[in-house]
Design an enzyme around this catalytic site. Structure first.
Site, PDB file in Angstrom:
ATOM      1  N   ALA A   1     -32.084  -0.508 -94.647  1.00 62.37           N
ATOM      2  CA  ALA A   1     -33.356  -1.226 -94.567  1.00 62.37           C
ATOM      3  C   ALA A   1     -33.044  -2.655 -94.137  1.00 62.37           C
ATOM      4  O   ALA A   1     -31.929  -3.157 -94.370  1.00 62.37           O
ATOM      5  CB  ALA A   1     -34.044  -1.208 -95.922  1.00 62.37           C
TER       6      ALA A   1
ATOM      7  N   GLY B   1     -30.747   2.821 -96.262  1.00 60.02           N
ATOM      8  CA  GLY B   1     -31.876   3.507 -95.622  1.00 60.02           C
ATOM      9  C   GLY B   1     -31.444   4.375 -94.451  1.00 60.02           C
ATOM     10  O   GLY B   1     -32.140   5.338 -94.102  1.00 60.02           O
TER      11      GLY B   1
ATOM     12  N   GLU C   1     -30.345   7.538 -96.018  1.00 61.08           N
ATOM     13  CA  GLU C   1     -31.552   8.191 -96.545  1.00 61.08           C
ATOM     14  C   GLU C   1     -32.329   8.863 -95.413  1.00 61.08           C
ATOM     15  O   GLU C   1     -32.849   9.966 -95.563  1.00 61.08           O
ATOM     16  CB  GLU C   1     -32.410   7.149 -97.280  1.00 61.08           C
ATOM     17  CG  GLU C   1     -31.734   6.700 -98.576  1.00 61.08           C
ATOM     18  CD  GLU C   1     -32.386   5.482 -99.213  1.00 61.08           C
ATOM     19  OE1 GLU C   1     -32.569   4.471 -98.506  1.00 61.08           O
ATOM     20  OE2 GLU C   1     -32.710   5.530-100.412  1.00 61.08           O
TER      21      GLU C   1
END
Ligand code: COA
Length: 260
Positions: A66, A111, A114
């Site tokens: 992220a 992220g 993920e």
């Protein structure tokens, strides 16, 4: 549709999505998350597209997480919403009804991992590094990492990666089933493309049936999962593709699946 942070290409019934912020190692800011959501919606609705490949632009990163710069200014409530935005994207990828391949060309951190774990298949370059380094920032995974890592690789691996914050290399990722295929960087795109084109020639409704069975089954008891499998197996007999596949086998010719 053109995107600020994505490159989209359609080729041989495969939709390629390339996250295109290489100067920021393809970090996921809010705009990129929103664009990914739209791109997956659009490709999943496009009948010309049977398989989707997701990767990162540039030589270094799939996605390095992220966007820390954008995230650092969030309030607690905004951070919860940011987490939900990411989690909803991951769910929409898992539920898009088509096989999505994560082509992990470099760092897949936070992220980024993920995102890769929301894809059906993970193919990594031998040089890739994968991890959940959030604890180094005083954070925890927020886009589903703690939950999907545990489900994919078991609690021990999830605890190790999420608690240490240390990345693992592609060979180790292969050994713990975090990725299922690994190639040298120079062959990664070619080999991933071959896999995608191979699957794009298979029966789309059967692929969807497999995706659904594995998704429901992963969260269900064996009884419920087996029943769902039988229902889906039966449903295949209502498809033209099932007739085509079995006829083609018996007539010793290649099958041509129409997705009907
Ligand atoms: N968010 C925002 N920007 C990021 C980023 C992220 N997650 N990861 C990398 N970048 C940016 C860097 O700030 C840098 O930008 P700049 O050139 O404007 O300063 C650029 O991408 C290149 O990164 P850099 O750190 O210089 O590359 P490196 O090769 O030295 O290191 C990493 C690569 C992946 C080890 C390092 O960038 C890193 O640790 N990134 C953060 C990983 C992380 O914690 N992810 C989880 C976030 S919750």
């Amino acid at each position: 549709m053109t995107y600020a942070n994505l490159l989209i290409e359609l080729k041989d019934a495969v939709g390629w999505i390339r996250i295109n912020r290489p100067d920021k190692l393809n970090a996921l800011n809010r705009k990129t998350l929103q664009e990914l959501h739209e791109a997956f919606r659009s490709l999943s609705e496009n009948p010309q597209v049977r398989v989707i490949v997701l990767t990162g632009a540039g030589p270094k990163a799939f996605v390095a997480g992220a966007d820390i710069a954008e995230m650092s200014g969030l309030s607690a409530i905004e951070a919860r919403d940011f987490s939900k935005l990411g989690q909803n994207l991951m769910l929409s990828i898992e539920q898009c009804g088509k096989p999505v391949i994560a082509m992990i060309n470099g760092f897949a951190l936070g992220g980024g991992l993920e995102l890769a774990m929301a894809c059906a298949i993970r193919v990594a370059a031998s040089t890739a590094k994968l991890g959940q380094p959030e604890v180094n920032l005083g954070l925890i995974p927020g886009f589903g990492g703690s939950q999907r890592l545990m489900r994919l690789c078991g609690k021990a691996v999830a605890l190790d990666l999420c608690l240490s914050g240390q990345p693992i290399d592609a060979a180790r990722a292969l050994s713990v089933n975090l990725v299922t295929r690994m190639h040298s960087p120079d062959l990664l795109e070619e080999e991933t493309g071959k896999l995608a084109v191979h699957m794009a020639a298979l029966a789309p409704l059967a692929l969807r049936g497999v995706l659904d069975c594995l998704r429901y089954g992963a969260e269900a008891s064996l009884d419920v999962g087996l029943d769902y499998e039988s229902q889906t197996f039966g449903l295949m007999f209502a498809t033209e593709d099932m007739r085509e596949g079995t006829d083609a086998f018996l007539q010793r010719r290649p099958a041509a699946f129409a997705g009907k």
